[in-house]
Design a protein around this motif. Structure first.
Motif, PDB file in Angstrom:
ATOM      1  N   THR A  46       0.872  -1.183   0.000  1.00 26.72           N
ATOM      2  CA  THR A  46       0.000   0.000   0.000  1.00 26.72           C
ATOM      3  C   THR A  46       0.899   1.219   0.000  1.00 26.72           C
ATOM      4  N   GLN A  66      -8.277  -2.945  -7.177  1.00 25.12           N
ATOM      5  CA  GLN A  66      -7.219  -1.952  -6.967  1.00 25.12           C
ATOM      6  C   GLN A  66      -7.096  -1.130  -8.241  1.00 25.12           C
ATOM      7  N   LEU A 103      -1.778   0.699  -7.500  1.00 29.22           N
ATOM      8  CA  LEU A 103      -1.148  -0.547  -7.079  1.00 29.22           C
ATOM      9  C   LEU A 103       0.336  -0.524  -7.448  1.00 29.22           C
TER      10      LEU A 103
END
Ligand code: ADP
Length: 333
Positions: free
Chosen positions: A10, A53, A58
């Motif tokens: 993340t 995502q 990402l």
């Protein structure tokens, strides 16, 4: 001894990520090295896509997490650090293990129930089979030990059940049964604006968190403006009950100084936040300065990051190959 551990990539990494997750890896790396073991650490990018995502996010998150891990002390020369996506054996073994895992076993996984919530029918199949990919992640490397928090115990049990059933069904001794290691309780860091909310990248206010990329002035300013109460600090940790903001600042100090809360309080008891905050700011700046500098350096040098991750992936591919080959052979493929 060999441990395998993954973390979802993340972005916007903050002090909570460092003290609650990343630092544990650095400690594990040191502990394993002392006992002659080795660590395999991976960025769980294949796990990440079990929920939607944004691809650009990402991609950015993967680089950022890799940079943060290395900046915080995960050393690619001492541990094997790689992206899950760079080792196709994870996906391949997960599929082979899907033949062994039972629907009834997956139906008992509480994390799927929690994460899918009321929208079970709309959850991705990947979210459902996530624990099988996790089993592949650890069985592939013959991991002897896997660090698991409370929420992951059930998944490790499942990995063991899959390993036992596979070894039994195909009369092989292919998979090592991994044992859990319970990591030392990690600090839970709360928002600087609200002692009841977790410090999080998704908080709308940047003043609520200290980012790994913040410069010393900004860190100092955020701590100065952190919400507190008018009372002085007590000498007994129990007296922080009902004072979530005070407790949080003391927790941060204790985690960064690597000192029990009661020792921190023994030093600051009777003093107000006018004295405590500057001390906390100084400590935070001192501890984050080298991390922030290396983090920025690595983020500006994606080629170096990619090179380090490639080296890790080469090693991981090499170590994974015999187990994957053994699984294919056992199945008659
Ligand atoms: P965020 O809450 O900012 O979205 P993530 O959910 O991406 O963070 O968490 C990544 C890792 O960091 C997880 O292992 C999580 O447990 C840890 N972590 C995140 N926030 C905190 C926090 N405030 N205190 C302690 N650990 C945290």
């Amino acid at each position: 001894m060999r441990t395998v551990s993954g973390i979802q990539p993340t972005g916007n990494l903050h002090l909570g990520n460092y003290l609650g997750a990343i630092r544990n890896w650095v400690r594990m790396q040191d502990a394993m090295e002392e006992s002659g073991g080795e660590c395999f650490f991976f960025l769980a990018d294949l796990h990440a896509i079990s929920q939607y995502q944004d691809p650009a996010e990402l991609r950015r998150g993967i680089r950022e997490m890799a940079a943060a891990l290395i900046a915080c002390g995960v050393d690619p020369a001492r541990s094997t650090l790689f992206r899950q996506r760079d080792v196709p054996a994870h996906s391949e073994l997960a599929w082979l293990l899907n033949g062994t895992a039972r629907v009834g076993w997956l139906n008992r996984m509480t994390q799927f129930k929690d994460k899918s919530g009321k929208n079970r029918e709309g959850a991705s199949v990947a979210l459902y089979t996530y624990p099988v990919l996790q089993a592949a992640d650890v069985l592939l490397y013959q991991a002897t030990h896997v660090p698991v928090g409370d929420d992951q115990k059930q998944h490790l049990e499942l990995a063991r059940d899959i390993a036992i059933k596979f070894n039994t069904d195909y009369a092989v001794e292919l998979f090592t049964l991994p044992e859990p290691i319970i990591p030392p309780a990690a600090a839970r860091i709360m928002s600087l604006r609200d002692g009841a909310a977790k410090m999080s990248k998704s908080d709308a206010s940047d003043m609520s968190r200290i980012n790994l990329a913040d410069d010393p002035d900004l860190i100092t300013q955020k701590i100065r403006k952190a919400k507190t109460d008018p009372e002085p600090l007590p000498d007994d940790p129990g007296l922080l009950d009902g004072r979530p903001e005070a407790r949080n600042l003391v927790t941060i100090y204790s985690a960064l100084a690597d000192e029990p809360v009661k020792d921190v309080l023994a030093r600051f008891a009777g003093q107000g936040f006018g004295a405590f905050k500057p001390a906390l700011a100084e400590l935070t700046v001192e501890k984050l300065r080298p991390i922030g500098a290396r983090f920025a350096e690595l983020q500006q040098d994606p080629a170096e990051l990619d090179r380090l991750l490639k080296l890790g992936a080469e090693k991981a591919n090499r170590v994974a190959a015999p187990t994957l080959g053994g699984a294919y052979a056992a199945l008659g493929l």
